[in-house]
Design a protein around this motif. Structure first.
Motif, PDB file in Angstrom:
ATOM      1  N   LEU A   7      26.545  11.716  10.423  1.00  0.00           N
ATOM      2  CA  LEU A   7      27.055  12.716  11.363  1.00  0.00           C
ATOM      3  C   LEU A   7      26.723  14.132  10.897  1.00  0.00           C
ATOM      4  O   LEU A   7      26.379  15.003  11.708  1.00  0.00           O
ATOM      5  CB  LEU A   7      28.566  12.553  11.530  1.00  0.00           C
ATOM      6  CG  LEU A   7      29.040  11.323  12.309  1.00  0.00           C
ATOM      7  CD1 LEU A   7      30.557  11.222  12.257  1.00  0.00           C
ATOM      8  CD2 LEU A   7      28.559  11.399  13.753  1.00  0.00           C
ATOM      9  N   MET A   8      26.835  14.369   9.584  1.00  0.00           N
ATOM     10  CA  MET A   8      26.512  15.685   9.056  1.00  0.00           C
ATOM     11  C   MET A   8      25.026  16.012   9.255  1.00  0.00           C
ATOM     12  O   MET A   8      24.658  17.138   9.568  1.00  0.00           O
ATOM     13  CB  MET A   8      26.855  15.757   7.565  1.00  0.00           C
ATOM     14  CG  MET A   8      28.335  15.637   7.230  1.00  0.00           C
ATOM     15  SD  MET A   8      29.357  16.896   8.018  1.00  0.00           S
ATOM     16  CE  MET A   8      30.040  15.947   9.386  1.00  0.00           C
ATOM     17  N   LEU A  14      29.955  19.335   2.298  1.00  0.00           N
ATOM     18  CA  LEU A  14      30.865  18.196   2.434  1.00  0.00           C
ATOM     19  C   LEU A  14      30.468  17.003   1.579  1.00  0.00           C
ATOM     20  O   LEU A  14      31.312  16.174   1.226  1.00  0.00           O
ATOM     21  CB  LEU A  14      30.952  17.776   3.901  1.00  0.00           C
ATOM     22  CG  LEU A  14      31.870  18.652   4.765  1.00  0.00           C
ATOM     23  CD1 LEU A  14      31.857  18.169   6.202  1.00  0.00           C
ATOM     24  CD2 LEU A  14      33.296  18.645   4.225  1.00  0.00           C
ATOM     25  N   PHE A  15      29.182  16.903   1.209  1.00  0.00           N
ATOM     26  CA  PHE A  15      28.786  15.755   0.386  1.00  0.00           C
ATOM     27  C   PHE A  15      29.502  15.759  -0.966  1.00  0.00           C
ATOM     28  O   PHE A  15      29.684  14.703  -1.583  1.00  0.00           O
ATOM     29  CB  PHE A  15      27.270  15.730   0.183  1.00  0.00           C
ATOM     30  CG  PHE A  15      26.732  16.794  -0.733  1.00  0.00           C
ATOM     31  CD1 PHE A  15      26.660  16.587  -2.105  1.00  0.00           C
ATOM     32  CD2 PHE A  15      26.286  17.998  -0.227  1.00  0.00           C
ATOM     33  CE1 PHE A  15      26.161  17.555  -2.953  1.00  0.00           C
ATOM     34  CE2 PHE A  15      25.783  18.980  -1.058  1.00  0.00           C
ATOM     35  CZ  PHE A  15      25.724  18.760  -2.430  1.00  0.00           C
ATOM     36  N   ILE A  18      17.837  16.427   7.358  1.00  0.00           N
ATOM     37  CA  ILE A  18      17.036  15.278   6.917  1.00  0.00           C
ATOM     38  C   ILE A  18      17.596  14.713   5.611  1.00  0.00           C
ATOM     39  O   ILE A  18      17.660  13.493   5.418  1.00  0.00           O
ATOM     40  CB  ILE A  18      15.562  15.700   6.754  1.00  0.00           C
ATOM     41  CG1 ILE A  18      14.971  16.079   8.112  1.00  0.00           C
ATOM     42  CG2 ILE A  18      14.744  14.581   6.113  1.00  0.00           C
ATOM     43  CD1 ILE A  18      13.617  16.738   8.035  1.00  0.00           C
ATOM     44  N   GLY A  19      18.020  15.609   4.712  1.00  0.00           N
ATOM     45  CA  GLY A  19      18.600  15.160   3.442  1.00  0.00           C
ATOM     46  C   GLY A  19      19.838  14.311   3.649  1.00  0.00           C
ATOM     47  O   GLY A  19      20.027  13.275   2.984  1.00  0.00           O
ATOM     48  N   TYR A  20      20.703  14.717   4.584  1.00  0.00           N
ATOM     49  CA  TYR A  20      21.907  13.930   4.863  1.00  0.00           C
ATOM     50  C   TYR A  20      21.559  12.554   5.439  1.00  0.00           C
ATOM     51  O   TYR A  20      22.198  11.546   5.097  1.00  0.00           O
ATOM     52  CB  TYR A  20      22.805  14.683   5.842  1.00  0.00           C
ATOM     53  CG  TYR A  20      23.903  15.479   5.162  1.00  0.00           C
ATOM     54  CD1 TYR A  20      24.877  14.847   4.395  1.00  0.00           C
ATOM     55  CD2 TYR A  20      23.980  16.850   5.306  1.00  0.00           C
ATOM     56  CE1 TYR A  20      25.889  15.564   3.777  1.00  0.00           C
ATOM     57  CE2 TYR A  20      24.991  17.591   4.696  1.00  0.00           C
ATOM     58  CZ  TYR A  20      25.938  16.936   3.936  1.00  0.00           C
ATOM     59  OH  TYR A  20      26.938  17.649   3.322  1.00  0.00           O
ATOM     60  N   LEU A  21      20.577  12.497   6.312  1.00  0.00           N
ATOM     61  CA  LEU A  21      20.190  11.208   6.904  1.00  0.00           C
ATOM     62  C   LEU A  21      19.634  10.270   5.838  1.00  0.00           C
ATOM     63  O   LEU A  21      19.903   9.052   5.861  1.00  0.00           O
ATOM     64  CB  LEU A  21      19.175  11.432   8.019  1.00  0.00           C
ATOM     65  CG  LEU A  21      19.692  12.196   9.248  1.00  0.00           C
ATOM     66  CD1 LEU A  21      18.571  12.419  10.261  1.00  0.00           C
ATOM     67  CD2 LEU A  21      20.859  11.452   9.910  1.00  0.00           C
ATOM     68  N   ILE A  22      18.864  10.816   4.881  1.00  0.00           N
ATOM     69  CA  ILE A  22      18.344   9.997   3.781  1.00  0.00           C
ATOM     70  C   ILE A  22      19.491   9.520   2.889  1.00  0.00           C
ATOM     71  O   ILE A  22      19.527   8.357   2.460  1.00  0.00           O
ATOM     72  CB  ILE A  22      17.308  10.782   2.959  1.00  0.00           C
ATOM     73  CG1 ILE A  22      16.059  11.042   3.808  1.00  0.00           C
ATOM     74  CG2 ILE A  22      16.933  10.032   1.683  1.00  0.00           C
ATOM     75  CD1 ILE A  22      15.027  11.918   3.129  1.00  0.00           C
ATOM     76  N   GLY A  66      33.733   5.123   6.898  1.00  0.00           N
ATOM     77  CA  GLY A  66      32.742   4.940   5.849  1.00  0.00           C
ATOM     78  C   GLY A  66      31.991   6.214   5.497  1.00  0.00           C
ATOM     79  O   GLY A  66      31.783   7.082   6.353  1.00  0.00           O
ATOM     80  N   GLU A  67      31.595   6.313   4.230  1.00  0.00           N
ATOM     81  CA  GLU A  67      30.891   7.504   3.750  1.00  0.00           C
ATOM     82  C   GLU A  67      29.514   7.643   4.392  1.00  0.00           C
ATOM     83  O   GLU A  67      29.094   8.749   4.750  1.00  0.00           O
ATOM     84  CB  GLU A  67      30.745   7.453   2.223  1.00  0.00           C
ATOM     85  CG  GLU A  67      32.032   7.646   1.451  1.00  0.00           C
ATOM     86  CD  GLU A  67      32.902   6.402   1.414  1.00  0.00           C
ATOM     87  OE1 GLU A  67      34.099   6.518   1.096  1.00  0.00           O
ATOM     88  OE2 GLU A  67      32.368   5.298   1.725  1.00  0.00           O
ATOM     89  N   ARG A  68      28.801   6.540   4.551  1.00  0.00           N
ATOM     90  CA  ARG A  68      27.452   6.612   5.126  1.00  0.00           C
ATOM     91  C   ARG A  68      27.492   7.183   6.547  1.00  0.00           C
ATOM     92  O   ARG A  68      26.641   7.997   6.937  1.00  0.00           O
ATOM     93  CB  ARG A  68      26.804   5.218   5.155  1.00  0.00           C
ATOM     94  CG  ARG A  68      26.506   4.637   3.777  1.00  0.00           C
ATOM     95  CD  ARG A  68      25.724   3.336   3.919  1.00  0.00           C
ATOM     96  NE  ARG A  68      25.546   2.681   2.640  1.00  0.00           N
ATOM     97  CZ  ARG A  68      24.594   2.992   1.757  1.00  0.00           C
ATOM     98  NH1 ARG A  68      23.742   3.968   2.048  1.00  0.00           N
ATOM     99  NH2 ARG A  68      24.497   2.335   0.612  1.00  0.00           N
ATOM    100  N   GLU A  69      28.476   6.735   7.321  1.00  0.00           N
ATOM    101  CA  GLU A  69      28.579   7.200   8.701  1.00  0.00           C
ATOM    102  C   GLU A  69      28.860   8.700   8.767  1.00  0.00           C
ATOM    103  O   GLU A  69      28.313   9.416   9.620  1.00  0.00           O
ATOM    104  CB  GLU A  69      29.675   6.415   9.430  1.00  0.00           C
ATOM    105  CG  GLU A  69      29.332   4.968   9.728  1.00  0.00           C
ATOM    106  CD  GLU A  69      29.364   4.061   8.504  1.00  0.00           C
ATOM    107  OE1 GLU A  69      28.896   2.901   8.609  1.00  0.00           O
ATOM    108  OE2 GLU A  69      29.842   4.503   7.430  1.00  0.00           O
TER     109      GLU A  69
END
Length: 466
Positions: A399-400, A258-259, A318-322, A392-395
């Motif tokens: 979630l991912m 999804l990114f 972890i990658g998505y959270l970063i 927003g994209e960050r949010e």
């Protein structure tokens, strides 16, 4: 020292065994060309649709064109189990090459609109539906059941190896005189090379299908197509290991890709960077994925397959959270270096193990269910894009990330519950060079687990040799 050499030898044998088949080597090269084009396509498609619209929703909707078509993958699975798989691939992949070239021509002429692009991407998705299940089944026919897991892994490795450079080159081509239209034409030509290599292959399907018909499981031409699809679904549902593998596979693919939908807007609106910076980001993503893919390519046939999957899916989270917290391009690159292995590693391992646990009469139908994961992912891109425009994209990235960590925890408990069923019915590896005179296979030295896999392995009750 001797033990290290033995472990290295085991890794090499597990990783590259299928390349000893000269026909598979040619198919592998063709897969590299086609994959290079498809990896370019995901980036260029996002850039073109964002440039035409200026919002995330349109990028997601264009991706849905491919995804909606790919949800029909089970029909392609029935075709793969009934028809001549070699020519199904040639026709399906050839149609995909034509769609890419036509999209490029319309861009060059200035005639491409969002609705027209949606239709063309849907037709491209139909080519995947026809070609995808048949390609995996054809690969299995080509190398035989003892090499099938390794061959599928190497095919996925070809996909991964195409990732480091293809988006980077695509971004350069888009910004050059070639432009987006010329880049689409180049992609069509690369896919055509892959079609040519398949046409050169022998057709070993007939030799195997006769044996499968005797078992009474083959898709019969006289049966209703929906009945064959239902038969394939029952086959998967009756096998706990296949059920779990497909669930983790689909979840990982849906979250892991999804990114790509949100990255153009994230660069533009949050990092103040041009959308062409997707090239360097995808380069980092692809290099990291390729390195880890080579390291775990021998894992599907070992007891460390599931621990590796869970560690890598957690890495994706972890990658998505970063990425959600990134304030500059450098931090985003760190996130991308984790997202690459977090997706490609599990996809490679699980797809190979799914084939290991599947009888060849069901290859097409079972692999079509894995293809549906990509369709679900593309369809989910539309709602994900709309959600990003709303919150927003960050949010959405956060979630991912949380979703990937939840999948890891649930997956571990699911695996512990079905471990006794998690034994493939077919031999995973062939007799390698140095066979005994009697024709038996040489024992491959057991591979010790990487340190990062030991906690999960110990929790599962596996014995670890020091």
């Amino acid at each position: 020292m001797a033990r290290s050499i033995s472990a290295l030898s085991a890794w090499r044998q597990h990783t590259f065994a299928a390349l000893n088949d000269r026909h598979f080597r040619v198919l592998f090269v063709g897969t590299l060309f086609a994959t290079f084009a498809y990896m370019m396509m995901f980036l260029v498609m996002s850039i073109v649709s964002y440039d035409l619209s200026g919002n995330n929703t349109a990028v997601g909707v264009i991706g849905m064109g491919v995804g909606i078509a790919m949800l029909l993958a089970p029909f392609g699975g029935v075709i793969a189990d009934r028809a001549n798989r070699k020519w199904v691939i040639v026709i399906g992949q050839g149609g995909g090459a034509a769609m890419l070239a036509l999209t490029g021509l319309l861009l060059l002429l200035g005639w491409l609109t969002l609705p027209l692009m949606f239709v063309l991407m849907m037709l491209l998705g139909f080519s995947f539906v026809v070609m995808g299940p048949a390609r995996n089944a054809f690969t299995a026919d080509l190398v035989g059941p003892r090499l099938v897991a390794n061959a599928i892994v190497l095919s996925q490795l070809a996909n991964t190896l195409g990732q480091p450079l293809s988006p980077f080159i695509a971004s350069i081509l888009v910004e050059s005189l070639v432009g987006s239209g010329g880049t689409y034409v180049v992609m069509g030509a690369l896919v055509a090379v892959g079609v040519f290599t398949v046409a050169l292959m022998p057709n070993r399907q007939r030799e195997r299908s006769q044996r499968e018909a005797e078992a009474g499981h083959a898709a019969a031409p006289g049966r209703n197509v929906l009945s064959d699809i239902a038969d394939g679904a029952r086959y998967v549902w009756s096998r706990p290991s296949l059920r779990l593998m497909l669930l983790v596979f689909v979840s990982s693919v849906v979250i892991g890709f999804l990114f790509r939908i949100l990255m153009p807007a994230f660069l533009d609106q949050h990092l103040n960077r041009p959308t062409s910076d997707m090239g360097p980001l995808f380069l980092v993503n692809g290099i990291a994925a390729a390195v880890v893919a080579v390291l775990v390519a021998g894992a599907p046939a070992t007891r460390w397959a599931w621990p590796a999957v869970f560690v890598l899916v957690a890495t994706m989270g972890i990658g998505y959270l970063i990425l959600a917290a990134s304030q500059n391009l450098g931090q985003a690159m760190i996130a991308m270096a984790l997202l690459g292995p977090g997706l490609q590693g599990p996809v490679m391992i699980l797809q190979a193990r799914i084939m290991m646990h599947t009888e060849s009469a069901y290859y097409g139908r079972v692999m079509s269910f894995t293809m549906m994961a990509w369709g679900v992912q593309m369809v989910a891109g539309g709602p994900a894009g709309a959600l990003a425009d709303a919150i927003g994209e960050r949010e959405v990235f956060a979630l991912m990330g949380l979703g990937a960590l939840v999948i890891t925890v649930l997956g571990v408990f699911g695996w512990l519950a079905i471990r006794k069923h998690d034994r493939p019915p077919l031999p995973a590896m062939p007799a390698l060079a140095g066979e005994a005179n009697g024709g038996g296979a040489v024992a491959v030295p057991a591979m010790p687990p990487p340190a990062m896999l030991r906690p999960v392995a110990l929790m599962s009750g596996q014995k670890i040799d020091n």
